[in-house]
Design a protein around this motif. Structure first.
Motif, PDB file in Angstrom:
ATOM      1  N   PHE A   5     -44.494  42.578 -51.081  1.00 17.12           N
ATOM      2  CA  PHE A   5     -45.103  42.526 -49.750  1.00 17.12           C
ATOM      3  C   PHE A   5     -45.741  43.875 -49.423  1.00 17.12           C
ATOM      4  CE2 PHE A   5     -43.944  41.738 -44.971  1.00 17.12           C
ATOM      5  CZ  PHE A   5     -45.277  41.480 -44.663  1.00 17.12           C
ATOM      6  N   MET A   6     -45.030  44.956 -49.709  1.00 16.66           N
ATOM      7  CA  MET A   6     -45.549  46.299 -49.449  1.00 16.66           C
ATOM      8  C   MET A   6     -46.789  46.574 -50.308  1.00 16.66           C
ATOM      9  SD  MET A   6     -45.336  49.296 -47.953  1.00 16.66           S
ATOM     10  CE  MET A   6     -43.736  49.790 -47.392  1.00 16.66           C
ATOM     11  N   ILE A   7     -46.727  46.215 -51.573  1.00 16.69           N
ATOM     12  CA  ILE A   7     -47.856  46.483 -52.481  1.00 16.69           C
ATOM     13  C   ILE A   7     -49.078  45.674 -52.072  1.00 16.69           C
ATOM     14  CG2 ILE A   7     -48.673  46.156 -54.859  1.00 16.69           C
ATOM     15  CD1 ILE A   7     -45.773  46.918 -55.724  1.00 16.69           C
ATOM     16  N   SER A   8     -48.893  44.396 -51.778  1.00 17.38           N
ATOM     17  CA  SER A   8     -50.045  43.573 -51.392  1.00 17.38           C
ATOM     18  C   SER A   8     -50.649  44.053 -50.074  1.00 17.38           C
ATOM     19  CB  SER A   8     -49.676  42.089 -51.311  1.00 17.38           C
ATOM     20  OG  SER A   8     -48.772  41.835 -50.258  1.00 17.38           O
ATOM     21  N   SER A   9     -49.807  44.486 -49.147  1.00 14.61           N
ATOM     22  CA  SER A   9     -50.311  45.025 -47.880  1.00 14.61           C
ATOM     23  C   SER A   9     -51.105  46.303 -48.124  1.00 14.61           C
ATOM     24  CB  SER A   9     -49.159  45.332 -46.922  1.00 14.61           C
ATOM     25  OG  SER A   9     -48.442  44.174 -46.615  1.00 14.61           O
ATOM     26  N   GLY A  10     -50.599  47.162 -49.002  1.00 10.99           N
ATOM     27  CA  GLY A  10     -51.300  48.403 -49.325  1.00 10.99           C
ATOM     28  C   GLY A  10     -52.626  48.146 -50.009  1.00 10.99           C
ATOM     29  N   LEU A  11     -52.630  47.186 -50.927  1.00  8.74           N
ATOM     30  CA  LEU A  11     -53.882  46.833 -51.599  1.00  8.74           C
ATOM     31  C   LEU A  11     -54.883  46.233 -50.611  1.00  8.74           C
ATOM     32  CD1 LEU A  11     -52.539  45.330 -54.954  1.00  8.74           C
ATOM     33  CD2 LEU A  11     -53.775  47.500 -54.640  1.00  8.74           C
ATOM     34  N   LEU A  12     -54.380  45.434 -49.675  1.00  8.26           N
ATOM     35  CA  LEU A  12     -55.255  44.839 -48.668  1.00  8.26           C
ATOM     36  C   LEU A  12     -55.859  45.920 -47.776  1.00  8.26           C
ATOM     37  CD1 LEU A  12     -56.452  42.308 -47.371  1.00  8.26           C
ATOM     38  CD2 LEU A  12     -54.337  42.076 -46.032  1.00  8.26           C
ATOM     39  N   ARG A  67     -42.399  37.262 -36.519  1.00 12.85           N
ATOM     40  CA  ARG A  67     -43.490  38.017 -35.896  1.00 12.85           C
ATOM     41  C   ARG A  67     -44.306  38.761 -36.953  1.00 12.85           C
ATOM     42  NH1 ARG A  67     -44.850  42.918 -33.668  1.00 12.85           N
ATOM     43  NH2 ARG A  67     -45.894  42.857 -31.659  1.00 12.85           N
ATOM     44  N   LEU A  68     -43.624  39.309 -37.956  1.00 10.08           N
ATOM     45  CA  LEU A  68     -44.321  40.040 -39.015  1.00 10.08           C
ATOM     46  C   LEU A  68     -45.090  39.085 -39.923  1.00 10.08           C
ATOM     47  CD1 LEU A  68     -44.982  42.743 -40.292  1.00 10.08           C
ATOM     48  CD2 LEU A  68     -42.815  42.625 -41.539  1.00 10.08           C
ATOM     49  N   VAL A  69     -44.529  37.925 -40.195  1.00  7.98           N
ATOM     50  CA  VAL A  69     -45.254  36.916 -40.985  1.00  7.98           C
ATOM     51  C   VAL A  69     -46.500  36.483 -40.217  1.00  7.98           C
ATOM     52  CG1 VAL A  69     -45.168  34.607 -41.998  1.00  7.98           C
ATOM     53  CG2 VAL A  69     -43.189  36.125 -42.189  1.00  7.98           C
ATOM     54  N   GLY A  70     -46.371  36.283 -38.912  1.00  2.78           N
ATOM     55  CA  GLY A  70     -47.527  35.925 -38.086  1.00  2.78           C
ATOM     56  C   GLY A  70     -48.573  37.015 -38.091  1.00  2.78           C
ATOM     57  N   LEU A  71     -48.137  38.259 -37.989  1.00  3.93           N
ATOM     58  CA  LEU A  71     -49.068  39.387 -38.025  1.00  3.93           C
ATOM     59  C   LEU A  71     -49.763  39.455 -39.381  1.00  3.93           C
ATOM     60  CD1 LEU A  71     -49.971  41.736 -36.173  1.00  3.93           C
ATOM     61  CD2 LEU A  71     -48.198  43.128 -37.253  1.00  3.93           C
ATOM     62  N   ALA A  72     -49.025  39.187 -40.460  1.00  4.66           N
ATOM     63  CA  ALA A  72     -49.615  39.193 -41.797  1.00  4.66           C
ATOM     64  C   ALA A  72     -50.612  38.056 -41.972  1.00  4.66           C
ATOM     65  CB  ALA A  72     -48.519  39.107 -42.857  1.00  4.66           C
ATOM     66  N   THR A  73     -50.449  36.977 -41.209  1.00  2.65           N
ATOM     67  CA  THR A  73     -51.351  35.829 -41.283  1.00  2.65           C
ATOM     68  C   THR A  73     -52.653  36.072 -40.523  1.00  2.65           C
ATOM     69  OG1 THR A  73     -49.416  34.394 -41.432  1.00  2.65           O
ATOM     70  CG2 THR A  73     -51.488  33.332 -40.867  1.00  2.65           C
ATOM     71  N   LEU A  74     -52.613  36.899 -39.506  1.00  2.00           N
ATOM     72  CA  LEU A  74     -53.783  37.142 -38.658  1.00  2.00           C
ATOM     73  C   LEU A  74     -55.034  37.565 -39.436  1.00  2.00           C
ATOM     74  CD1 LEU A  74     -54.919  37.144 -35.800  1.00  2.00           C
ATOM     75  CD2 LEU A  74     -53.953  39.429 -35.492  1.00  2.00           C
ATOM     76  N   PRO A  75     -54.943  38.432 -40.462  1.00  2.00           N
ATOM     77  CA  PRO A  75     -56.160  38.786 -41.192  1.00  2.00           C
ATOM     78  C   PRO A  75     -56.878  37.593 -41.827  1.00  2.00           C
ATOM     79  CG  PRO A  75     -54.488  40.411 -41.636  1.00  2.00           C
ATOM     80  CD  PRO A  75     -53.821  39.297 -40.861  1.00  2.00           C
ATOM     81  N   LEU A  76     -56.146  36.522 -42.145  1.00  2.00           N
ATOM     82  CA  LEU A  76     -56.809  35.331 -42.689  1.00  2.00           C
ATOM     83  C   LEU A  76     -57.817  34.768 -41.694  1.00  2.00           C
ATOM     84  CD1 LEU A  76     -53.914  33.400 -44.462  1.00  2.00           C
ATOM     85  CD2 LEU A  76     -55.900  34.465 -45.530  1.00  2.00           C
ATOM     86  N   LEU A  78     -59.213  36.423 -39.240  1.00  2.00           N
ATOM     87  CA  LEU A  78     -60.277  37.405 -39.075  1.00  2.00           C
ATOM     88  C   LEU A  78     -61.245  37.375 -40.250  1.00  2.00           C
ATOM     89  CD1 LEU A  78     -58.089  40.336 -37.684  1.00  2.00           C
ATOM     90  CD2 LEU A  78     -59.583  38.795 -36.384  1.00  2.00           C
ATOM     91  N   VAL A  79     -60.728  37.104 -41.455  1.00  2.50           N
ATOM     92  CA  VAL A  79     -61.578  36.990 -42.642  1.00  2.50           C
ATOM     93  C   VAL A  79     -62.498  35.778 -42.521  1.00  2.50           C
ATOM     94  CG1 VAL A  79     -61.488  36.374 -45.101  1.00  2.50           C
ATOM     95  CG2 VAL A  79     -60.122  38.251 -44.255  1.00  2.50           C
ATOM     96  N   VAL A  80     -61.983  34.690 -41.996  1.00  6.96           N
ATOM     97  CA  VAL A  80     -62.805  33.487 -41.814  1.00  6.96           C
ATOM     98  C   VAL A  80     -63.903  33.748 -40.787  1.00  6.96           C
ATOM     99  CG1 VAL A  80     -62.769  31.105 -40.953  1.00  6.96           C
ATOM    100  CG2 VAL A  80     -61.003  31.885 -42.546  1.00  6.96           C
ATOM    101  N   VAL A 116     -60.733  45.660 -36.241  1.00  8.36           N
ATOM    102  CA  VAL A 116     -59.508  45.009 -35.762  1.00  8.36           C
ATOM    103  C   VAL A 116     -58.640  44.602 -36.954  1.00  8.36           C
ATOM    104  CG1 VAL A 116     -58.604  42.944 -34.597  1.00  8.36           C
ATOM    105  CG2 VAL A 116     -60.481  44.248 -33.564  1.00  8.36           C
ATOM    106  N   ALA A 117     -59.264  44.045 -37.988  1.00  8.45           N
ATOM    107  CA  ALA A 117     -58.511  43.621 -39.173  1.00  8.45           C
ATOM    108  C   ALA A 117     -57.799  44.805 -39.822  1.00  8.45           C
ATOM    109  CB  ALA A 117     -59.441  42.936 -40.168  1.00  8.45           C
ATOM    110  N   VAL A 118     -58.463  45.949 -39.898  1.00  6.49           N
ATOM    111  CA  VAL A 118     -57.839  47.146 -40.469  1.00  6.49           C
ATOM    112  C   VAL A 118     -56.604  47.533 -39.661  1.00  6.49           C
ATOM    113  CG1 VAL A 118     -58.135  49.634 -40.830  1.00  6.49           C
ATOM    114  CG2 VAL A 118     -59.901  48.047 -41.576  1.00  6.49           C
ATOM    115  N   HIS A 119     -56.712  47.498 -38.360  1.00  4.57           N
ATOM    116  CA  HIS A 119     -55.573  47.854 -37.507  1.00  4.57           C
ATOM    117  C   HIS A 119     -54.424  46.856 -37.655  1.00  4.57           C
ATOM    118  CE1 HIS A 119     -57.016  51.422 -35.438  1.00  4.57           C
ATOM    119  NE2 HIS A 119     -58.206  50.867 -35.517  1.00  4.57           N
ATOM    120  N   VAL A 120     -54.755  45.585 -37.809  1.00  2.00           N
ATOM    121  CA  VAL A 120     -53.714  44.576 -38.008  1.00  2.00           C
ATOM    122  C   VAL A 120     -52.991  44.825 -39.332  1.00  2.00           C
ATOM    123  CG1 VAL A 120     -53.278  42.116 -38.400  1.00  2.00           C
ATOM    124  CG2 VAL A 120     -54.810  42.829 -36.550  1.00  2.00           C
ATOM    125  N   VAL A 121     -53.760  45.086 -40.390  1.00  2.00           N
ATOM    126  CA  VAL A 121     -53.138  45.333 -41.695  1.00  2.00           C
ATOM    127  C   VAL A 121     -52.308  46.621 -41.653  1.00  2.00           C
ATOM    128  CG1 VAL A 121     -53.562  45.728 -44.150  1.00  2.00           C
ATOM    129  CG2 VAL A 121     -54.886  44.005 -42.929  1.00  2.00           C
TER     130      VAL A 121
END
Length: 145
Positions: A5-12, A67-76, A78-80, A116-121
């Protein structure tokens, strides 16, 4: 799974930082041809969505708080929204193909959505960091005396 989770978030987060670099490269390419924004498009349409999906998957597998799973979902979402804003901005040109004030505002929203997406990530990264720092304390508390 928390490490994944940490690595994928960092890569994102890295992919988003590169997205701004690629946009600037396209904007400063002279003469600007159709391929000026190729790196920006590939990163935004393939790399960022794939990393966003992986981040959500690893958040769920890591059993992160809802809440963290929801926050991690938000960039999807924003990407759309990003290509929709880009298409609306480009579609708002006048009959000669020149930009209109409306198109420029919508184009600005495309950039704002990226910010906004950067701040969410970044918030997701902080949340993952808290999960990781909380884990040893929880293990110590549950360990038999």
């Amino acid at each position: 799974m928390r490490k994944a989770f940490m690595i994928s978030s960092g890569l994102l987060l890295t992919a988003y930082a590169l997205q701004f670099v690629f946009a600037a490269m396209g904007g400063f390419t002279k003469p600007a041809g159709d391929d000026a924004y190729t790196l920006h498009s590939v990163n935004g349409m393939a790399v960022i969505p794939a990393l966003s999906l992986l981040t959500v998957l690893f958040a769920a597998l890591a059993k992160a708080p809802g809440r963290l799973v929801g926050l991690a979902t938000l960039p999807l979402g924003l990407v759309v929204l990003q290509p929709v804003l880009a298409m609306l901005a480009n579609g708002s040109a006048d009959a000669t193909g020149a930009s209109t004030p409306l198109g420029l505002v919508i184009g600005g929203l495309h950039a704002l959505n990226g910010i906004v997406a950067v701040h969410v990530v970044a918030a997701v990264m902080r949340g993952v960091g808290r999960l990781s720092s909380d884990a040893p304390a929880a293990v110590r508390e549950e360990a038999p005396a």
